[in-house]
Scaffold this motif. Structure first.
Motif: not given
Length: 801
Positions: A384-404
């Motif tokens: 899937a064109p998404f990835k998890l980016v560690p943010s703060i402590k035990n929080y993650y940002s779900l961000v796009t990796t490609g064009q939808l």
């Protein structure tokens, strides 16, 4: 108890603002609050303390998350920025006897993700009174007890800490005992010897006082029975027992054995074990064997609920002497909690034109275990064109990796997996559904690069010609298409006067009836646009081809239409069979086989004398002309086309078998009784005059004709000669149809009634041909030159191309 607590808390809440302190530590907030605050009480204004605009709290979806607990003790009011109490905070249930009680709160802001740690330091208030385990303590003391002997009393328990805990004890005034208190124990000290004979038993009131304001107290009655001598109290082998116990230990698991000895013998030396004060939460977790002192598990051991237990154990001999020891049980964490994935924020629909790296959701992963068991790794599926980016402590940002691209994939089911570092590791997963919102990024596309429509002429207005179809892969209104004609002109008229298109279906209709002879084909452009914002469009060309139908009868150019003039051919008496007498010339405005003409003689004076070429229209003699043949010959010729059904036209051909004009009867008899062939008296007189005046000239002409293989001559009616140049409008010959060739040879004929000679030509439909109404005039001297040449040449023929 409840009434006392509310009465104590009431003044505290009045001065709660005095206990609230704020300080910033590395950008985080810390509040100090008293326990037992009322619901909706304000802890502090987060917006003001973090210098945030109130509109920011709402637009960035500000919220609070709690770590390590399922309860929500407080929440944020996004309208005012206040952090308010939601549930009762009881310091004693949260932190027990710990000197510091901290509740950690995460303030989460989105777009972009921002995390602020809010620490609530819960301060103890004096809401609990000192409490003895029993309301009555039974003690048996022998009268032989020496002055100064000490007798242990279980101390009172106060759930509060610090100054609010038990600070001192008071013993009711009596003659025998005084109270001795140190940091570890409370003891009765025998100050004066007992005398059983004077007093067999006595009741002493022991009061425990805390240091809170207002002060709270608890009492117990010590009932002392005076016995004979029991000199030694039980003695524990250790003052403090420590044990380690894995969480989730099953019931009946042995934790530790406590042991106490009594130097006395017999009943005085028999020791029994009991628990001293145990909290209400722990009373059902452990049990102690009264004879052996073995402590076992009877309830659920959960490290996440309680990481340690502290209990008092009492050893009592047969006659009531007691001693106490402390038991501390530390619970070791086991990896028994799988990580839990929380979706703190998730976009309802993601626009398909978002750039790579756009944050579409916030994931929070929590594991209630500690140390390595609570360390979590988070991952996402790779397809899937998404990835998890560690943010703060035990929080993650779900961000796009490609064009939808919604047209390729409109929905995603993303599986997020979380695995801890325990042994064996535990994991959990959660499926996130993401929808891609449509953007008008695709113009409508026609199914074909161009369209062709075929229609027969004379069609009905409103008839369907063809339909165009366009597809738009976008969704809803972005994919709804509307068809229209682009402005333009056809033959100087707007295209809308020829065609119309249905805006919804793309069906093209004819607005008028078409005429093949006027318009054979034309091209228009159709535009399709969608309903997006802004709308996208594309164009396609539509070629309309009009096919011919047989709707035009043949038109005879020669001989001229009846009623216009009297035209007669002169046939020499010596004409042989096969001689060319005349030619019927006709055209058809239609095309193709509809314009293929055939010639037929319908009626003739002498059916066996003349014949006509089926496709050429040439009239020839079938046999030699004889003396018995009638001088006046009349032919009715029909010209038919090859259409379905076939259309035709007829004409009359008048022939005179004669070698000179003297033999010609009155011309009025040639009319063949046709009503439309009306000769004026002027023409009759002119014809007789001209015939007489130019008799000699006619004889010369006859001689020339004999020289030219006896070809027929025209007898002109006055100034009217070979055909009267009637041409159908807009006629254009289609090559190969056989109507009238571009090149044709014509003979030259002269009139006998004029001093000047008129040349009239049957013109072909060719731009290089002279127009039919043009004449070429010559003087009589010119004629003499021409006739002079006739003596030297066997033929005189004028060619017009």
């Amino acid at each position: 108890m409840g009434d006392k607590r509310s009465s104590v808390l009431r003044p505290i809440f009045c001065f709660v603002s005095l206990f609230v302190m704020l300080h910033l530590v590395y950008g985080d907030l810390s509040y100090s609050i008293p326990e037992e605050m009322k619901r909706d009480s304000v802890i502090g204004n987060i917006a003001k303390d973090l210098s945030l605009d109130l509109r920011t709290l709402s637009s960035r979806k500000a919220r609070v998350n709690f770590e390590g607990t399922r309860k929500r003790y407080c929440d944020i009011n996004v309208n005012t920025g206040d952090l308010i109490i939601l549930e009762r905070i009881d310091r004693e249930s949260l932190c027990s006897k710990k000197p510091s009680c901290v509740v950690k709160v995460d303030l989460v802001l989105e777009n972009p993700l921002e995390l602020h740690r809010v620490t609530l330091h819960v301060q103890d208030v004096n809401d609990n009174s000192p409490k003895f385990r029993e309301n009555l303590i039974e003690m048996e003391i022998r009268e032989s007890a020496e002055k100064g002997n000490r007798f242990s009393i279980e101390e009172a328990h106060d759930a509060d800490i610090g100054q609010n805990a038990v600070q001192r004890y008071n013993l009711q005034q009596n003659d025998n005992f005084i109270l001795a208190v140190d940091s570890n124990k409370v003891e009765l000290v025998l100050e004066n010897k007992l005398d059983r004979e004077k007093q067999k038993e006595m009741n002493l009131l022991l009061t425990a006082l805390d240091g809170g304001s207002p002060q709270r107290s608890g009492t117990v009655v010590i009932h002392v029975t005076v016995l004979d001598a029991n000199d030694n109290a039980p003695v524990f082998s250790q003052a403090v027992y420590k044990a380690s116990l894995p969480e989730n230990s099953p019931p009946d698991t042995t934790v530790i054995n406590v042991s106490a000895t009594d130097a006395d013998e017999g009943v005085n030396g028999d020791v029994t074990y009991y628990f001293g004060h145990v909290s209400d939460d722990d009373v059902n977790v452990f049990s102690i064997d009264a004879k052996t002192g073995e402590i076992k598990v009877t309830g659920v051991i959960d490290f996440e609920d309680s990481s340690s237990f502290e209990m008092r154990v009492q050893a009592k001999d047969g006659l009531g002497l007691t001693s106490y020891a402390k038991v501390i049980i530390d619970v070791t964490d086991m990896n028994d909690n799988a990580p839990v994935i929380y979706l703190n924020s998730l976009s309802n629909a993601i626009p398909e034109n978002v750039s790579p790296g756009t944050e579409v959701g916030i994931i929070n992963v929590q594991d209630r275990d500690s140390e390595n068991n609570g360390q979590v790794r988070c991952s996402i599926q790779q397809n899937a064109p998404f990835k998890l980016v560690p943010s703060i402590k035990n929080y993650y940002s779900l961000v796009t990796t490609g064009q939808l691209d919604r047209e390729l994939v409109s929905d995603y089911n993303i599986t997020i997996s979380a695995t801890d570092e325990g042994s064996p590791p535990l994991s959990s997963s959660k499926t996130v559904h993401l929808s891609v919102a449509d953007i008008n990024d695709n113009p409508p596309v026609f199914e074909e690069q161009s369209y062709s429509a075929y229609v027969t002429e004379n069609n009905k207005p409103g008839s369907t010609l063809c339909s165009v179809t366009a597809r738009d892969p976008d969704w809803r209104q972005n994919g709804t298409v509307i068809y229209s004609l682009l402005p333009g002109e056809v033959n100087g008229a707007p295209v809308s006067s020829y065609l119309s298109v249905n805006g919804d279906t793309g069906v093209i209709h004819a607005v008028r009836s078409f005429d093949y002879e006027q318009l054979r084909s034309f091209k228009v452009h159709v535009m399709v646009r969608d309903n997006g914002s802004p709308p996208l469009s594309s164009n396609v060309s539509v070629s309309v081809f009009i096919s011919d139908v047989n709707d035009n009868s043949p038109q005879i150019l020669y001989p001229a239409p009846e009623g216009n003039s009297l035209m007669t051919e002169l046939v020499p008496k010596a004409a042989h069979g096969g001689s060319l007498v005349s030619k019927v010339i006709a055209v058809d405005a239609d095309s193709g086989q509809n314009a293929w003409l055939s010639y037929h003689i319908l009626k003739s004076t002498d059916p066996g004398l003349f014949t006509i070429g089926l496709h050429s229209g040439e009239i020839r003699t079938q046999r030699d002309v004889s003396e018995s043949d009638s001088m006046k010959q009349n032919l009715i010729v029909a010209v038919k086309d090859n259409g379905q059904p076939s259309l035709s036209a007829t004409c009359s051909m008048y022939l005179l078998i004669s070698d000179n004009l003297a033999e010609v009867p009155e011309l009025k008899d040639i009319s063949y009784d046709e009503k439309n062939s009306k000769l004026t008296s002027y023409l009759i007189i002119a014809l007789v005059s001209v015939s007489t005046f130019f008799l000699t000239f006619i004889i010369i002409i006859v001689g020339v004709r004999f020289c030219r293989r006896r070809k027929p001559r025209l007898l002109f009616d006055g100034a009217v000669a070979i055909p009267s140049a009637y041409l159908p409008p807009n006629y254009a010959d289609v090559d190969g149809t056989g109507t009238l060739r571009s090149t044709y040879n014509y003979d030259t004929y002269l009139t006998t009634g004029s001093r000047t000679s008129d040349f009239k030509f049957v013109t072909s439909y060719n731009d290089n041909t002279l127009p039919a109404d043009q004449t070429l005039r010559k003087s009589p001297s010119d004629f003499a030159d021409v006739f002079g040449e006739c003596d030297r040449s066997p033929e005189v023929r004028t060619h017009f191309i």
